[in-house]
Structure formats: C-alpha cells, structure tokens
Enzyme design. Structure first.
Site, short mmCIF file in Angstrom:
data_model
loop_
_atom_site.label_atom_id
_atom_site.label_comp_id
_atom_site.label_asym_id
_atom_site.label_seq_id
_atom_site.Cartn_x
_atom_site.Cartn_y
_atom_site.Cartn_z
N ARG A 173 0.84 -1.20 0.00
CA ARG A 173 0.00 0.00 0.00
C ARG A 173 0.88 1.26 0.00
NH1 ARG A 173 -2.32 -3.49 -0.60
NH2 ARG A 173 -2.26 -2.51 -2.62
N ASP B 167 -3.77 7.08 3.19
CA ASP B 167 -2.91 7.61 2.13
C ASP B 167 -2.59 9.08 2.44
OD1 ASP B 167 -4.79 9.52 0.82
OD2 ASP B 167 -5.89 7.73 0.20
N THR C 237 -17.31 8.12 2.20
CA THR C 237 -17.25 7.12 3.28
C THR C 237 -18.61 6.47 3.46
OG1 THR C 237 -17.02 6.76 5.68
CG2 THR C 237 -17.42 9.04 4.99
N SER C 238 -18.60 5.17 3.67
CA SER C 238 -19.87 4.45 3.83
C SER C 238 -20.45 4.66 5.22
CB SER C 238 -19.64 2.96 3.58
OG SER C 238 -18.71 2.45 4.51
N ASN D 213 -8.75 7.86 5.72
CA ASN D 213 -7.77 7.28 4.79
C ASN D 213 -6.36 7.33 5.37
OD1 ASN D 213 -9.94 7.08 3.15
ND2 ASN D 213 -9.37 8.75 1.78
N HIS E 45 -7.30 7.08 11.22
CA HIS E 45 -6.86 5.67 11.19
C HIS E 45 -5.38 5.50 10.88
CE1 HIS E 45 -11.34 4.43 10.44
NE2 HIS E 45 -11.10 4.81 11.68
N1 APR Z 1 -16.34 9.08 -5.21
C1 APR Z 1 -16.96 9.21 -4.01
N2 APR Z 1 -17.36 8.18 -3.28
C2 APR Z 1 -17.16 6.95 -3.77
C3 APR Z 1 -16.53 6.72 -5.00
C4 APR Z 1 -16.10 7.86 -5.74
N3 APR Z 1 -15.48 7.77 -6.92
N4 APR Z 1 -16.46 5.39 -5.21
C5 APR Z 1 -17.02 4.80 -4.13
N5 APR Z 1 -17.45 5.75 -3.27
C6 APR Z 1 -18.10 5.59 -1.97
C7 APR Z 1 -18.88 4.31 -1.76
O1 APR Z 1 -20.22 4.46 -2.26
C8 APR Z 1 -18.86 4.18 -0.25
O2 APR Z 1 -19.94 4.87 0.36
O3 APR Z 1 -17.09 5.58 -0.98
C9 APR Z 1 -17.55 4.86 0.14
C10 APR Z 1 -16.45 3.92 0.55
O4 APR Z 1 -16.82 3.23 1.70
P1 APR Z 1 -15.85 2.19 2.38
O5 APR Z 1 -15.23 1.33 1.34
O6 APR Z 1 -16.60 1.54 3.48
O7 APR Z 1 -14.66 3.10 2.97
P2 APR Z 1 -14.58 3.94 4.33
O8 APR Z 1 -15.92 4.45 4.73
O9 APR Z 1 -13.48 4.91 4.14
O10 APR Z 1 -14.12 2.82 5.34
C11 APR Z 1 -13.87 3.20 6.65
O11 APR Z 1 -13.08 1.01 7.23
O12 APR Z 1 -11.77 -0.89 6.80
C12 APR Z 1 -11.87 0.30 7.50
O13 APR Z 1 -10.13 1.51 8.46
C13 APR Z 1 -10.74 1.24 7.24
O14 APR Z 1 -10.74 3.65 7.11
C14 APR Z 1 -11.42 2.49 6.70
C15 APR Z 1 -12.80 2.38 7.31
#
Ligand code: APR
Length: 228
Positions: free
Chosen positions: A59, A92, A173-174, A90, A107
């Site tokens: 990563r 990154d 973020t989800s 994130n 995180h």
């Molecule tokens: N632009 C904006 N949003 C997007 C895009 C895009 N191009 N592509 C996907 N998404 C959205 C998805 O619809 C989703 O709601 O980004 C979100 C990503 O959600 P997750 O994959 O769950 O990521 P995140 O919320 O950052 O996860 C939180 O989980 O595994 C742990 O520690 C890790 O920091 C991470 C935490």
C-alpha cells in the site's frame, strides 16, 4: 476583518477512488484481494505479522504511483476562502499532497511506522518495513495504522473540529465504521451538511443535502455552491 467560515470534511476511501486506490466495502470484504479483518485488525497482526507487513508495504509503495485527484485539489483550494479541517479515515497522503494543511488522520498514516505501544512514531515515506525490523524499544516496528480492536487517539480532536464546523461535508465514506461514523453526531444543530457519494449512505441524520456523484464531480458542484 471578517472571520472565515469553518468547513470540516469527513472523508473516506471514496475520495481516493478516482486516484486508483480501491475502497473497502465495494469488493465483498476484500481490500486489494486481502481479507480486511486479516490485514486491518490487531488480532490479524498478532496472528500473521508477515502478511500484514507485506500488505502495508504494498500500500505504501502504491503511493508513489498515484496522484491526488480533482476532489483532493478542490478541497485544498477552498483554503483561500475558508478555514478547512479534513478529518479522514484514509491512510494515504493524497490530501496533504493536494495541499491541504490541516488533516486529521483518524486511522493512521501509511508513511509512518511505530513501535508496538505507539509511543515512538517515525517517518518512513514510501519505504518498506523489512520483516523483523525492531523499534528502538525492542518491540516489532509496525505500520502506524489504527486497526480494528485499537483505540482511535485522534477521535477527540476530530470531534472538537466537527463541533466547531459551520458546514460539514461527508465525502466518500460508507459511514459504517465506528467510532469515525459517530462523529456526525458532534455537529451543532442547524449546521448545513453535505454528502458527496455516488451511492446511498445511511447517516442516521435528516436534512442532509446529498450530491449523488463521484468525488471530483461532487466537489466541483459543491465548490460552485459555496462560492454563491
Ligand atoms: N467518489 C466518491 N465516493 C465513492 C466513490 C467515488 N469515486 N467510489 C465509491 N465511493 C463511496 C462508496 O459508495 C462508499 O460509500 O465511498 C464509500 C467507501 O466506503 P468504504 O469502502 O466503506 O470506505 P470507508 O468508509 O473509508 O471505510 C472506513 O473502514 O476498513 C476500515 O479503516 C478502514 O478507514 C477504513 C474504514
């Protein structure tokens, strides 16, 4: 002098998706083909430190080949007119590389390593941590990442920022991972909240303006709105 409005961004993997970094929950619990719980939990690290080191080395190296996208850049650009705090889940460094000056990494950060107790944190850039490397206290040098099962030390700082926000923007973020997702509850009543995400997101809060677009297009739309 007029005081600048304070915009707090709560960002997640989706903000970096257009830079080519994969999100977590869009791929059935796999993160770059690894089981999330194996590579992102303290138990996974204890079970199999070699796999976890290798995963984060990959990563970290990936940072050399990805660039901030328009969404990161537009957020940074708002600093000429607003006070901006970015609270990101994130690991990154794309917000910083786009020019954001106040980024709270809930995180952890890929470009840092630490000892087991996290009392010593060192910058390692995009270099790998060689398997078996020891920190100065003799413990195993590990990625400076907050894994599932660990405390989130910057949570309070982030909550204070959210409470101080004049505008809150949730992007990419989800909102499924706590305690980060709970930060929305620290917002003052009647604070405008925007959500930028191409998919539906359950926030448990009403009155949110959902800009249902990918991050870069969504940020262009939001930037236009904020200029008015
Ligand atoms: N632009 C904006 N949003 C997007 C895009 C895009 N191009 N592509 C996907 N998404 C959205 C998805 O619809 C989703 O709601 O980004 C979100 C990503 O959600 P997750 O994959 O769950 O990521 P995140 O919320 O950052 O996860 C939180 O989980 O595994 C742990 O520690 C890790 O920091 C991470 C935490």
């Amino acid at each position: 002098m007029k005081q600048m409005k304070h915009i707090v961004f709560l960002t997640g993997a989706g903000i970096s998706a257009e830079s080519g970094i994969s999100t977590f929950r869009d791929s059935n619990g796999l993160w770059e083909n690894y089981d999330v719980m194996e590579v992102a939990s303290i138990d996974g690290w204890r079970r199999n430190p070699d796999t976890v080191q290798k995963f984060y080395n990959e990563r970290r190296l990936q940072l050399d080949s990805v660039q901030p996208n328009m969404a990161h850049k537009l957020i940074a650009g708002l600093e000429s007119d607003f006070k901006i705090t970015v609270v990101t889940q994130n690991v990154d460094n794309l917000h910083e590389r786009a020019g954001s000056s106040c980024v709270i990494h809930l995180h952890g950060e890929l470009t840092k390593a630490c000892n087991e107790s996290k009392s010593e944190i060192i910058d390692i850039g995009t270099k790998p941590i060689e398997l078996g490397t020891k920190a100065s206290d003799g413990s195993m040098l590990r990625p400076f990442i907050v894994w599932f099962g660990e405390e989130v030390p910057l949570l309070e700082k982030a909550a204070i920022a959210v409470t101080a926000a004049d505008i809150l923007v949730i992007a990419g973020t989800s909102m499924q991972v706590y305690p980060a997702a709970g930060l929305i509850n620290y917002v003052k009543r009647k604070t405008p909240i925007f959500l930028i995400d191409p998919n539906d997101v359950i926030t448990g809060m009403s009155g949110i303006e959902h800009i249902k677009e990918k991050a870069s297009r969504g940020m262009s739309i939001l930037t236009e709105k904020l200029k008015k």
